[in-house]
Structure formats: C-alpha cells, structure tokens
Design an enzyme around this catalytic site. Sequence first.
Site, short mmCIF file in Angstrom:
data_model
loop_
_atom_site.label_atom_id
_atom_site.label_comp_id
_atom_site.label_asym_id
_atom_site.label_seq_id
_atom_site.Cartn_x
_atom_site.Cartn_y
_atom_site.Cartn_z
N THR A 124 0.14 1.99 8.89
CA THR A 124 -0.11 2.82 10.08
C THR A 124 1.21 3.25 10.72
O THR A 124 1.34 4.37 11.19
CB THR A 124 -1.00 2.04 11.07
OG1 THR A 124 -2.27 1.83 10.46
CG2 THR A 124 -1.20 2.82 12.36
N ASP A 161 -0.13 -12.82 -1.29
CA ASP A 161 -0.71 -12.69 0.03
C ASP A 161 -1.47 -13.99 0.30
O ASP A 161 -2.61 -14.14 -0.08
CB ASP A 161 -1.65 -11.47 0.04
CG ASP A 161 -1.94 -11.00 1.46
OD1 ASP A 161 -1.51 -11.68 2.40
OD2 ASP A 161 -2.60 -9.97 1.60
N SER A 178 0.83 -1.20 0.00
CA SER A 178 0.00 0.00 0.00
C SER A 178 0.87 1.26 0.00
O SER A 178 2.07 1.18 0.20
CB SER A 178 -0.88 -0.02 1.25
OG SER A 178 -0.07 0.10 2.40
N LYS A 202 -9.10 -5.63 -0.92
CA LYS A 202 -8.52 -6.96 -0.79
C LYS A 202 -9.61 -8.01 -0.79
O LYS A 202 -9.49 -9.07 -1.39
CB LYS A 202 -7.70 -7.05 0.50
CG LYS A 202 -6.21 -7.03 0.21
CD LYS A 202 -5.41 -7.30 1.44
CE LYS A 202 -4.01 -6.73 1.25
NZ LYS A 202 -3.35 -6.44 2.51
#
Lengths: 495, 495
Positions: free
Chosen positions: A205, A258, A201, A290
């Site tokens: 965070t 993933d 991404s 996703k």
Amino acid sequence: MLKIRVMGVTTGGPLIILLSRRDAEKRDLHFGDRILIRRSRKRITAIVDIVHSKLLPTGYIGMFDEPLKKLGGREGDLVEVSPESKPASIGYIKKKLDGKRLNEKEISTIVADISEDRLSETEASCFVSACYCNRLSMNEIVWLTRAMVESGEVLRINRTPIVDLHCVGGVPGNRTTMIVVPIIAAAGLTVPKTSSRAITSPAGTADTMEVLAPVDVSMRKLEAVVKRTGGCITWGGAINLAPADDKIIRVEHSLNIDAEGQMLASVMAKKHSVRASHLLLDIPIGPNSKVCSRKAGLHLKRQFEEVARRLGMRIRVVFSDGSQPIGNGIGAALEARDSLMVLQNSGDAPPDLREKSLMLAGQILEFVGHAKHGKGALLAREILESGRAYRKLVQIIKAQGGRTFTYKRVKLGSFKRGISAARSGRVKAINNQTMTRIAKAAGAPRDAEAGLYLFRHVNSKVNKGETLYSIYANSSDKLRFATRIARTDSGFVIS
Amino acid sequence: MLKIRVMGVTTGGPLIILLSRRDAEKRDLHFGDRILIRRSRKRITAIVDIVHSKLLPTGYIGMFDEPLKKLGGREGDLVEVSPESKPASIGYIKKKLDGKRLNEKEISTIVADISEDRLSETEASCFVSACYCNRLSMNEIVWLTRAMVESGEVLRINRTPIVDLHCVGGVPGNRTTMIVVPIIAAAGLTVPKTSSRAITSPAGTADTMEVLAPVDVSMRKLEAVVKRTGGCITWGGAINLAPADDKIIRVEHSLNIDAEGQMLASVMAKKHSVRASHLLLDIPIGPNSKVCSRKAGLHLKRQFEEVARRLGMRIRVVFSDGSQPIGNGIGAALEARDSLMVLQNSGDAPPDLREKSLMLAGQILEFVGHAKHGKGALLAREILESGRAYRKLVQIIKAQGGRTFTYKRVKLGSFKRGISAARSGRVKAINNQTMTRIAKAAGAPRDAEAGLYLFRHVNSKVNKGETLYSIYANSSDKLRFATRIARTDSGFVIS
C-alpha cells in the site's frame, strides 16, 4: 580517541566501521569484532572492518552511513572506541534455537538489541530462524508485540476511537486501503494508516500511495496530517514505529519466509503503536493466497483475537475471497490507477475492488457504531458516490505533500505487451502466485510503473487470441523476461 | 565494463563490492543486491554497497579483499558486472526451515553456494539455524559430508593405511594430538593431521602447534611434510579443505551453538578429505564436558560409526574421562609446553596427559595392526621414552618451517597471578566450563600466551592458601578481569 572520517557508503544493513590496521592492533581488535563508539552522550555498537591501505590513515575511524546516522557527528569529530562484549540476547537466541520458551525480559532484550543494531546480521538471522522453526507461544507473541512497540515511537493523538485496518495479504491488486481510508475518514473517523512497502508482493500500500503522494512522512507530520484530515496513508518504515520489526522482516524477506508468531507481533505492534482502539482485519482465503483454507483462516482469526484482547484492542475479522486478484491493476502505479478510478467514480473502475472496499468500509462504520448493523456498506457507498471520499483522498494527498491528477495521467511502464488466450472458453481460475511472479519479472515492486493489467477475471468468457492481460515494464529486457514466463504459464485456467 | 579499484579493506566475511551511485542507478542496482562479476574466465557473486561520496569515481568497482582474492586482478583491470538472481539454494534452505528433508542434490547445491560465497550472511545463518532446529537425518548428514568434501581440496598421498584422530572436545588442556601424532608417525604410520583453531575453547590443536611451528600450510606443502616425516599438525583452515564447513562453523561460533548433524558432517568431511582409512575418535564424558553422559556418548558413537561405515572409513571410538581438565596448561602456549614436557620426558610432565596420550596412541597401533591386542600402549611408551617420538616432532616442526626449543623457553603471558584455595581439604571437582571461562577472560584463545596453569587436579589434597592455579595474561586489565571471575568462582570444589 579517533577522528571521524565520513566514508559515504550505504550498506543498508548492519553498522560497519573501518579502522586502520595499526589502530586495530593497538586495541587488540580484529575484523568482525564488536566495538562501542561514544561521541559525547551518544553511543552505538558497530562491527569492525580492517583497512590496510591508504584508504584510511591511522587515528581515524571510517564511518559508513548507517552508524554515522545513528551516532551523529561530522568529519573530524572525536569519538571514543572500546571493545564491546557480546550482548546478553545472544544467549537468549540460543535458548530459542534450542526450542525453549523465552520470558518477557529475554524477548524485550532481544528486541532492543535488534532495534539498536547491537546484533550482527548472523545473530539476528538466527533469531528469526529460531522463531520460525520453534513457534512462538501466545505469551511470547504478546511480549514480542509489546517489546516492538516499546522499541519505537508511538502516535500521540487524543481521539477516540482510532481505527486501523489490515489485510494479511497474498492477493495481488487487493489495494482496498486506498479506498477504505478516505471513505471512513470522510465519515469523520480517525484512521492513521501506516502501511508497508512490498515484501514478497508486486506492490505494498505504501508503494501504491507513493504514486500519488510522498509516504516517507515523519511522526510529527503524520500527526499533523491526521489532525487536519482524519486520515493518512504513509509508509510505516519512515517513522520509527517498531523498528526491530523492519529488521526482522528484512531477514524473512531474504529467505521468503513468514513465521506466524512474528507476523502476528509485527502487525499488532504497528497497530498498537498508533494506539488503534478498533482494528478491522481482512483475511482473504483462496488456494493460491497466503491463507489457503477456512480452517487456517479460523486459526489465524483466533490468534489475532487473542493478541488483540491481551493488548486491549477491539478487533473485527472479515474473511474475503482470495481465490483471484482483486481489481485489474497489479503493481504500484496500476493499482493506484485502479483506486483513483473507483474514487473518481469512473465507469472503468474495477467493480470487484469497489465492492470489496465498500464492504470493508461498511464493516468499520458498523463496528465503531457509525452505522446500524447491515447498513454500513450503504453509508460507505453514499460517501463514495457523492465524491466525498475522493475529496478526502485529495485532502490527504495534499496534506502529505502530493498533488492530484486524474487516473488517466498515472504514468505506466513504457514497454507493454499483451498475453492472449490460447483457447476459447471460460476463465476457471487465475493463479495469484503466477500473476505475482510475472509482475515481479516485469520489474515490480522496485519499478512502480511495472506490472500487469487484467482484462479478464474468473468466470469471464474469452475467445482464443483475446488479450487476458497486458504486461508493463520499463525495459525491453524485463518485458521479454516477464513475457517468457507468461507464455510458459499464463496463470489463467480456461476451459 | 568497470575498472577495479582496490579498496584494501578486510571484512572477514561475505563478498562485498562498492559501486558509485551513478553506476548503480544506471544498472538498476540497490544496496544489498547480488551481482555477478566477471574477469576473463573467472566469475564471482558479490553483494553491492553504494558509494555517494568521492570515495569511488564513476566507472569503478571498489573491491574489498575477499572478493578481490577470489576474482584475482589488479587496480584498473576491467570487469563485467550483471545482476544475479537468487541462487536455487535459497528455496532449499526455506525447505529445511520448514522442517522438510533435503535430497542429495539440494544439499550439494547449498554447500557449493556457501563455499563459493554465493549466499549472504543472512541466508547462510538461516541454513545453519534450520539444521540446528530441524535435525539432519543420517542421509542428510552423509550427503552433507560428501558435499563438503567435494567443495574443497583433497589430499593426494598414495599410502595405506592413512590414520586420523579426533576428539569431540569440551575438556580444556586435552592436547593429546600433539603427543599421539609424533608417536604413531615414529611407529611408521601416515598421519596427515589437520586441526582447527579454537572455536569455543581456550585453544585448538592448531593454535597450540602454532606456538612451535607455522600451521598455515598449503596443501602442496602438507603433502611434502607428510611424505618426508609421515605426519604433520597443521591448520585445516589454511588448505581449502571442506571450505563450506569453515563458514558454517563461523555462524555456529557467533551463537555458540553446535548442531550434532553438522558437527558429524564437519568432522567426517575433514577426515574424508585427507582420505583417512582409519579414524580414532576420543569422546570424553563428564558433567561439564561436551558429552555429559555415557548414554549421550553411546548415541554419538553410533552416529559416527554409521557415517564412517557409509563413507567406507574404519573407525574406533574410545570413551575417556572428561570430568576435569587434562594436563596442567590451559591456553595455546601453556598446552604446547605441557606437550613438550611429555615428549622431552621431563619429570615435570603432567602424568594424566602422558598416560591418556599413550592410551590413544596404543589404540591406534592396535587398530592398524602394528601391535597386538593389549600391547599398543606398551609400544607407544617405548617410542615415547626412547625419545623417538620427540625426534619425530622435531622433524615435523622443521618440515613445517618451525624451530625447536626446550619447554622451558616457551613464552607465557607476562602478567601472572595465583588463585589460592579458600579452605583446606581434597579437590572434589574442577569445572571445565569455569576454567575455560577464566582462561578466555585472560585473553585465550586470541592471545596464545594467555591461560591457566593448574597445580592441583581432582583428588589432590590442598591446604588453605595454597595456589590452585596461576592465571597468565598479557595485560593487567585482562589479568584483573580473569582474576575477578576466578575469585567469584574458582571452578574448584574442595571439601
């Protein structure tokens, strides 16, 4: 015995050491061989490269940074070197490649070998591929989770409940954690939040929090921050939390894969390592997220619930709208600014980010019994609007060693260009993946100040020529590159 | 522009270069990044390691051996460096990991990227794993074969027929190629035989031939040797024959896996690269061989026939006895000695190795029309017993740059110990895998002089205490290690 020669080279990867050709021949070692290196009581396994120049005299072992850090020692220290046979986990990895099930001991051996860097890059990659191609069973997932927890440190804080939250991701800008953590910590809950940096991404965070405070926080410091403030937002990679997982993620990242089983184990290991008793899981669903369908979301929900049950952790799962970016900023600094706007109760704060954060915080407050059913979001809003949430974030930032500033002072990329609407109409859709691609082209996540700022969301009206979003970058090259992509496909559907 | 600093380090693997921290930062490069390096018209892709010591001054690019060899250039030469994005094949590898079929272009892109070292170790490993877990279709196998051929050099010899032979392996000692090639070359056939070094076995044909002559022979030299003598036995890895294949095999080797589709492509690419018109394939079948049942053998036969048909190559498949080692020696020098004994018509020559070689040579002579049906082995025996086959081997050895000697002068490991029968009786079985394990413990294949010499085969009578086989090693440690394994399980079943 060989003397350490500090080479001062970072590979970021496997443990590599150098031997002079003469020393290697004397020991019947070839490049690519695995050796055991001992210094007093410490021991590591490393891979041999051979030097046939004056770079390294006979009698020395050239150490790159990664093995040196693990082994300790300084220039000139003596170490013992001996050949090391292949670890048992190689056989287990082959077993998984063959489509067979692994048992608990086999999995814990592989995880220990990965976390101790006893496997080469090739071997670790094959394990990740094998788990991707030949899905992990529920038993394997739970064992993998436990093994990952055991391979690392765990948080020691004697409080109940300990709350954690996680979002499965895929939605750019969706930085609710930055807002939820201060709200629930202000409500008196303990929330030792460790986050990841961006993998695929434009920002994680941890990257976002880093705009405001150091996130590279040791376990001891993390415990101190949480004891003082009730919460924290730090980078999980800084503490030795499930270290095998980071190495697995590195492989997945390089291929952009993933694997579900590994993802479950990875998430749950990090939660279990901080001894979370209550976990709120956010599953955004949307065509370019996703999780693309409610069916897939339900499947994932059940999987998470089953792993949590077996680990003795309570879990609550929330499905949210993953059809478009949340908030206006995409990229670490832009997302940090959005979070500050919400917490500082600015009129410019993106309402979607604020409302979603309040909903999630409210769910947690209800889940742990701090609010009655249906009253959680209300309590969360009180805490936010009263400024208590922002004061809590300030406490956390200071405790982590950062300094606070208003959202207006957040530094963004110095090159900026607007992308405008090609026609008038209503925004029908915004493609998450396209937005991500453009933000990354502008330099995210590596450049925290790069990214996008959206002026429109789905259902907004827009006139031809009006700016849909701005691109921020720190070089004219990157701005040009990102703009070129955006002009081919803006990511907005207007009709 | 950066100046080349020759580091003099061999990694044996991916292309690694060093940059000083300052140069890296200036270019926004991090460890693990992929860069494009250009020197005049040459260009390579390499992975960055970062130096933060005095090892490398600013303005220099530290080159390890592998990238330097590909790029050319010397100390101080100027090169240009720019960031390189991920190659397209990464997406195709992910596609294969996801279980989807690849098309011809995707496969050729992956193979080109592997052979040019544009993929990291992780990425290449994931491709190999993906092809192992999600089997290749026949189309994919043929495209992979073609792509491998195109990625390397091909032999240019204007003769017809060109004969090649291959054994799928799994049987220790089975060094028939050393005998078949001189027989059929003596019969006037062209047989440009390139062989592999040991991968999982105690010796490959290339290792064995190397006891007698250099096998590290360039394509030009190989062509000259074949033109002069009709045959050769060289190491395929020395010529740039299907270079991607060697890299794939390296990954397979580290995990001890052997994917059928890749194996087919690997074998057939090497045969197609030497422009073989006729291929004799030996499939040994036995419980502890690579192919365990007739059913599996038939399947493999059909697969090979289909690939050959699509490549326009004629193929003949022979099933042979793979239930026990062939010949007495196991290990490069011991197997070379066996071959010499057969070719020198010694009374001590192992009859099983001689007879199998005559059978295979006979099949080839019939296949290409040099002998009538059923008469090939007879012709082969004439050529062997007349000494013409040995004289042909001598020619080949000399042409490759070796010198000849009688089998008695073959140097074996200087530490030796016999393993004796624990009881009297008849040898019921010999386990190929156990023999392999013991020979490798003694130092094979790395140490050409290490290995085993068998005094008994299946159906031999043996008295308690009589020697079943000798172990040869070049260190007392390795001898002890191998003996310990053999004493736990000799590999012989006597009853």
